[in-house]
Motif scaffolding. Structure first.
Motif, short mmCIF file in Angstrom:
data_model
loop_
_atom_site.label_atom_id
_atom_site.label_comp_id
_atom_site.label_asym_id
_atom_site.label_seq_id
_atom_site.Cartn_x
_atom_site.Cartn_y
_atom_site.Cartn_z
N UNK A 20 0.83 -1.21 0.00
CA UNK A 20 0.00 0.00 0.00
C UNK A 20 0.86 1.25 0.00
N UNK A 21 1.89 1.27 0.85
CA UNK A 21 2.77 2.43 0.91
C UNK A 21 3.52 2.61 -0.40
N UNK A 22 3.97 1.53 -1.00
CA UNK A 22 4.62 1.59 -2.30
C UNK A 22 3.70 2.23 -3.34
N UNK A 23 2.44 1.83 -3.32
CA UNK A 23 1.47 2.38 -4.28
C UNK A 23 1.28 3.88 -4.07
N UNK A 24 1.22 4.32 -2.82
CA UNK A 24 1.08 5.75 -2.53
C UNK A 24 2.29 6.52 -3.04
N UNK A 25 3.47 6.00 -2.78
CA UNK A 25 4.71 6.66 -3.21
C UNK A 25 4.76 6.74 -4.73
N UNK A 26 4.43 5.64 -5.40
CA UNK A 26 4.43 5.62 -6.86
C UNK A 26 3.44 6.65 -7.42
N UNK A 27 2.29 6.78 -6.78
CA UNK A 27 1.28 7.74 -7.23
C UNK A 27 1.77 9.18 -7.05
N UNK A 28 2.28 9.50 -5.88
CA UNK A 28 2.69 10.88 -5.59
C UNK A 28 3.86 11.31 -6.47
N UNK A 29 4.82 10.41 -6.67
CA UNK A 29 6.02 10.78 -7.41
C UNK A 29 5.98 10.33 -8.87
N UNK A 30 4.82 9.81 -9.28
CA UNK A 30 4.61 9.38 -10.67
C UNK A 30 5.73 8.45 -11.13
N UNK A 31 5.94 7.39 -10.35
CA UNK A 31 6.97 6.40 -10.61
C UNK A 31 6.34 5.04 -10.84
N UNK A 32 7.06 4.18 -11.57
CA UNK A 32 6.65 2.79 -11.70
C UNK A 32 6.99 2.06 -10.41
N UNK A 33 6.09 1.21 -9.96
CA UNK A 33 6.33 0.46 -8.73
C UNK A 33 7.63 -0.34 -8.80
N UNK A 34 7.93 -0.88 -9.96
CA UNK A 34 9.12 -1.71 -10.13
C UNK A 34 10.42 -0.91 -9.97
N UNK A 35 10.36 0.39 -10.14
CA UNK A 35 11.56 1.22 -10.06
C UNK A 35 11.84 1.74 -8.65
N UNK A 36 10.91 1.52 -7.74
CA UNK A 36 11.09 2.00 -6.37
C UNK A 36 12.01 1.07 -5.60
N UNK A 37 13.07 1.64 -5.04
CA UNK A 37 14.01 0.88 -4.22
C UNK A 37 14.11 1.57 -2.88
N UNK A 38 14.29 0.79 -1.83
CA UNK A 38 14.32 1.34 -0.48
C UNK A 38 15.47 2.31 -0.26
N UNK A 39 16.50 2.24 -1.08
CA UNK A 39 17.65 3.13 -0.90
C UNK A 39 17.43 4.52 -1.51
N UNK A 40 16.34 4.71 -2.25
CA UNK A 40 16.09 6.00 -2.89
C UNK A 40 15.84 7.09 -1.86
N UNK A 41 16.41 8.26 -2.15
CA UNK A 41 16.19 9.43 -1.31
C UNK A 41 14.91 10.12 -1.78
N UNK A 42 14.08 10.49 -0.81
CA UNK A 42 12.84 11.20 -1.15
C UNK A 42 13.14 12.53 -1.84
N UNK A 43 14.13 13.23 -1.36
CA UNK A 43 14.43 14.55 -1.91
C UNK A 43 15.34 14.48 -3.13
N UNK A 44 16.44 13.78 -3.03
CA UNK A 44 17.42 13.77 -4.11
C UNK A 44 17.00 12.92 -5.31
N UNK A 45 16.48 11.73 -5.04
CA UNK A 45 16.13 10.83 -6.14
C UNK A 45 14.70 11.02 -6.65
N UNK A 46 13.78 11.28 -5.75
CA UNK A 46 12.37 11.40 -6.15
C UNK A 46 11.90 12.85 -6.28
#
Length: 97
Positions: A20-46
């Motif tokens: 669920x949290x992954x889906x929210x993050x993908x929606x807000x940052x307009x990212x593909x779920x498959x591209x989300x990695x836990x090491x990503x920075x909210x500010x720098x990467x997203x």
């Protein structure tokens, strides 16, 4: 329908919350779920700015029992997941599930 995604019920619940949290993050940052990695920075990467932070904060509160996230202490997705998911279960005894 039954979904099992862990070694026990707690593991399954945490896995569902993560999805669920992954889906929210993908929606807000307009990212593909498959591209989300836990090491990503909210500010720098997203590219999280105040508007995106407010949107994500509101969605997290809506989906996770009015949980307020202090983004001043969070930079990576892993830290966000720790905060959102582990906080929900911190008061439960280890043998609760």
């Amino acid at each position: 329908m039954c979904i099992k995604a862990g070694n026990n019920e707690l593991g399954s619940v945490k896995a569902l919350m993560s999805m669920s949290l992954n889906a929210l993050i993908a929606e807000v940052f307009e990212q593909d779920l498959e591209k989300l990695e836990k090491s990503l920075s909210l500010t720098h990467d997203l590219g999280m700015n105040e508007l995106k932070q407010a949107e994500l904060s509101n969605l997290i509160a809506e989906y996770f029992d009015d949980l307020n996230v202090d983004f001043t202490r969070i930079d990576t997705l892993e830290e966000l997941f720790q905060t959102v998911i582990e906080v929900e279960f911190e008061q439960l005894p280890e043998n609760a599930f």
